[in-house]
Design an enzyme around this catalytic site. Structure first.
Site, PDB file in Angstrom:
ATOM      1  NE  ARG A  90      -4.221  -1.844   1.830  1.00  0.00           N
ATOM      2  CZ  ARG A  90      -4.648  -2.659   2.792  1.00  0.00           C
ATOM      3  NH1 ARG A  90      -4.109  -2.572   3.999  1.00  0.00           N
ATOM      4  NH2 ARG A  90      -5.585  -3.538   2.554  1.00  0.00           N
ATOM      5  CE  LYS A 150       0.616  13.703 -14.568  1.00  0.00           C
ATOM      6  NZ  LYS A 150       0.351  14.101 -15.979  1.00  0.00           N
ATOM      7  CD  GLU A 196       8.373  16.096 -21.960  1.00  0.00           C
ATOM      8  OE1 GLU A 196       7.908  17.200 -21.598  1.00  0.00           O
ATOM      9  OE2 GLU A 196       7.659  15.098 -22.176  1.00  0.00           O
ATOM     10  CE  LYS A 250       6.159  17.475 -14.343  1.00  0.00           C
ATOM     11  NZ  LYS A 250       6.848  16.276 -14.834  1.00  0.00           N
ATOM     12  CD  GLU A 285      -2.487  15.831 -15.381  1.00  0.00           C
ATOM     13  OE1 GLU A 285      -1.328  15.974 -15.793  1.00  0.00           O
ATOM     14  OE2 GLU A 285      -3.211  14.852 -15.679  1.00  0.00           O
ATOM     15  NE  ARG A 316       1.567  17.051 -12.544  1.00  0.00           N
ATOM     16  CZ  ARG A 316       2.132  16.205 -11.699  1.00  0.00           C
ATOM     17  NH1 ARG A 316       1.745  16.196 -10.439  1.00  0.00           N
ATOM     18  NH2 ARG A 316       3.073  15.376 -12.080  1.00  0.00           N
ATOM     19  CG  ASN A 337      -1.115  16.666 -19.667  1.00  0.00           C
ATOM     20  OD1 ASN A 337      -0.197  15.916 -19.355  1.00  0.00           O
ATOM     21  ND2 ASN A 337      -2.205  16.794 -18.925  1.00  0.00           N
ATOM     22  CG  HIS A 371       2.626  15.023 -23.094  1.00  0.00           C
ATOM     23  ND1 HIS A 371       3.343  16.167 -23.367  1.00  0.00           N
ATOM     24  CD2 HIS A 371       3.453  14.222 -22.375  1.00  0.00           C
ATOM     25  CE1 HIS A 371       4.551  16.069 -22.820  1.00  0.00           C
ATOM     26  NE2 HIS A 371       4.638  14.905 -22.216  1.00  0.00           N
ATOM     27  CG  HIS A 410       0.996  10.060 -24.255  1.00  0.00           C
ATOM     28  ND1 HIS A 410       0.407  10.332 -23.049  1.00  0.00           N
ATOM     29  CD2 HIS A 410       2.330  10.180 -24.040  1.00  0.00           C
ATOM     30  CE1 HIS A 410       1.324  10.597 -22.138  1.00  0.00           C
ATOM     31  NE2 HIS A 410       2.511  10.520 -22.727  1.00  0.00           N
ATOM     32  CG  HIS A 450       7.844  10.396 -23.898  1.00  0.00           C
ATOM     33  ND1 HIS A 450       6.473  10.245 -23.857  1.00  0.00           N
ATOM     34  CD2 HIS A 450       8.108  11.554 -23.227  1.00  0.00           C
ATOM     35  CE1 HIS A 450       5.934  11.259 -23.202  1.00  0.00           C
ATOM     36  NE2 HIS A 450       6.901  12.054 -22.798  1.00  0.00           N
TER      37      HIS A 450
END
Length: 364
Positions: free
Chosen positions: A120, A142, A184, A229, A239, A243, A247, A250, A254, A266
């Protein structure tokens, strides 16, 4: 040689940037995440380069075990997560353990997800070894794995106990991987800082030299990207708001990555995505004219692709985007630049829905 690191904060944990810090991993990890045992998780590319130095950096009394999985995005899966968590269990790791994620974005995402879910949740310290991981994926908490439907669709937010960035390890990074990281870096300038975008674009010839720039210029660029960042992610960890501007590029990127069968890195896919999304923003009247040209020019100068590769169609990209996390009520939403250094805010939100027709037009 170990220099004086630059310390950054804003996410509730330390981020250290400095040459030679790889040899202080054990010292800092034991401060940030005191534990009974440590699991260094890395991949088959990074392990022979840096795993020995990282293990040697711990106190002799520390219990440190190495876990390695095959390198590559295709292995960032639930299956690899299962193998790693089972290995931790059979080796006797418990809640009094911590994980060191040593590698690029794939390692950071996967090892972070293992840490987020094992017992957990146990601490993880991110030690990124690629430029894209240093400036982006290791920052902000993330974690995720890929599934057949798309990238990063199964994951969790799990902030690390710390991030340790040693730019000297980039000396062993392939040029193509380094260029992918520059996507990036340029994205951070495009969304948040016009002068930074211009400075990075002007520094590209030196950054693309044989040693990837090295020295103070590269360290400062890495630190400034991390600071951007941190500032954005720190204001919106879950997010739900600002935030989302991170993206940019992205949603399309993606989908391009998935449609290419992960033949694109990427950062290469995000480069294509930024150009397409900025162009869509211009068509929709949201993005200032000329913004796309400026972004495209900088990305080309970095040696990055700016259009779909052969064999990948706009229709295939749209199909791949069908399960994107940023789809709301069946419509894809995009974070779009107003101009270089400023993102568009529409009402109270940071995303804009765009029609499939507009996207197909720019992808052609």
């Amino acid at each position: 040689m170990i220099g004086q690191p630059l310390w950054l904060d804003g996410l509730g944990h330390p981020v250290a940037v400095g040459d030679g810090l790889l040899h202080r991993v054990g010292e800092l990890v034991q401060q940030w995440a005191p534990s009974h045992r440590y699991a260094v998780i890395t991949d088959s590319t990074v392990a022979p380069l840096y795993a020995g130095a990282v293990k040697a950096s711990f106190d002799q009394a520390a219990a440190v075990d190495l876990f390695t999985f095959p390198a590559g995005e295709r292995h960032k899966t639930r299956e690899t997560w299962t193998v790693l968590t089972d290995e931790l269990l059979t080796t006797g790791f418990g809640r009094d353990s911590s994980i060191v994620a040593l590698g690029g974005g794939v390692v950071g995402d996967l090892a972070g997800f293992v840490a987020a879910t094992f017992m957990r949740g146990i601490p993880v310290v991110q030690v990124p070894t690629t430029l894209v991981a240093m400036v982006d994926s290791a920052i902000g908490g993330k974690t995720a794995v890929d599934v057949p439907a798309g990238k990063n669709l199964v994951g969790a937010f799990h902030l690390p106990a710390g991030v340790l960035v040693d730019p000297q390890v980039l000396a062993t990074l392939a040029l193509r991987e380094f260029q992918a990281g520059l996507a990036e870096v340029l994205k951070h300038g495009a969304i948040a800082d016009h002068s930074y975008f211009s400075e990075v674009a002007g520094a590209l010839p030196g950054l693309l030299s044989v040693d990837h720039g090295g020295g103070g210029t590269l360290r400062q660029i890495i630190a400034r990207s991390i600071a951007i960042k941190i500032r954005i992610a720190g204001a919106d960890i879950g997010e739900a708001g600002i935030r989302k501007v991170l993206n940019f590029g992205h949603t399309v990127g993606h989908a391009v990555e998935l449609a290419s069968g992960f033949s694109l890195l990427h950062g290469e896919a995000i480069s294509i995505g930024m150009v397409a999304e900025a162009a869509a923003g211009e068509l929709a009247g949201i993005t200032e004219a000329g913004t796309t040209d400026a972004i495209r020019s900088a990305l080309r100068a970095a040696g990055l692709p700016v259009e779909l590769p052969g064999g990948v169609t706009g229709a295939a990209v749209m199909q791949a985007a069908a399960t994107d996390k940023k789809r709301q009520a069946g419509v894809l939403e995009f974070s779009l630049p107003r101009r270089i250094g400023e993102m568009a805010r529409v009402g109270d939100g940071w995303t804009v829905p765009l029609s499939e027709d507009v996207l197909l037009e720019v992808l052609r």
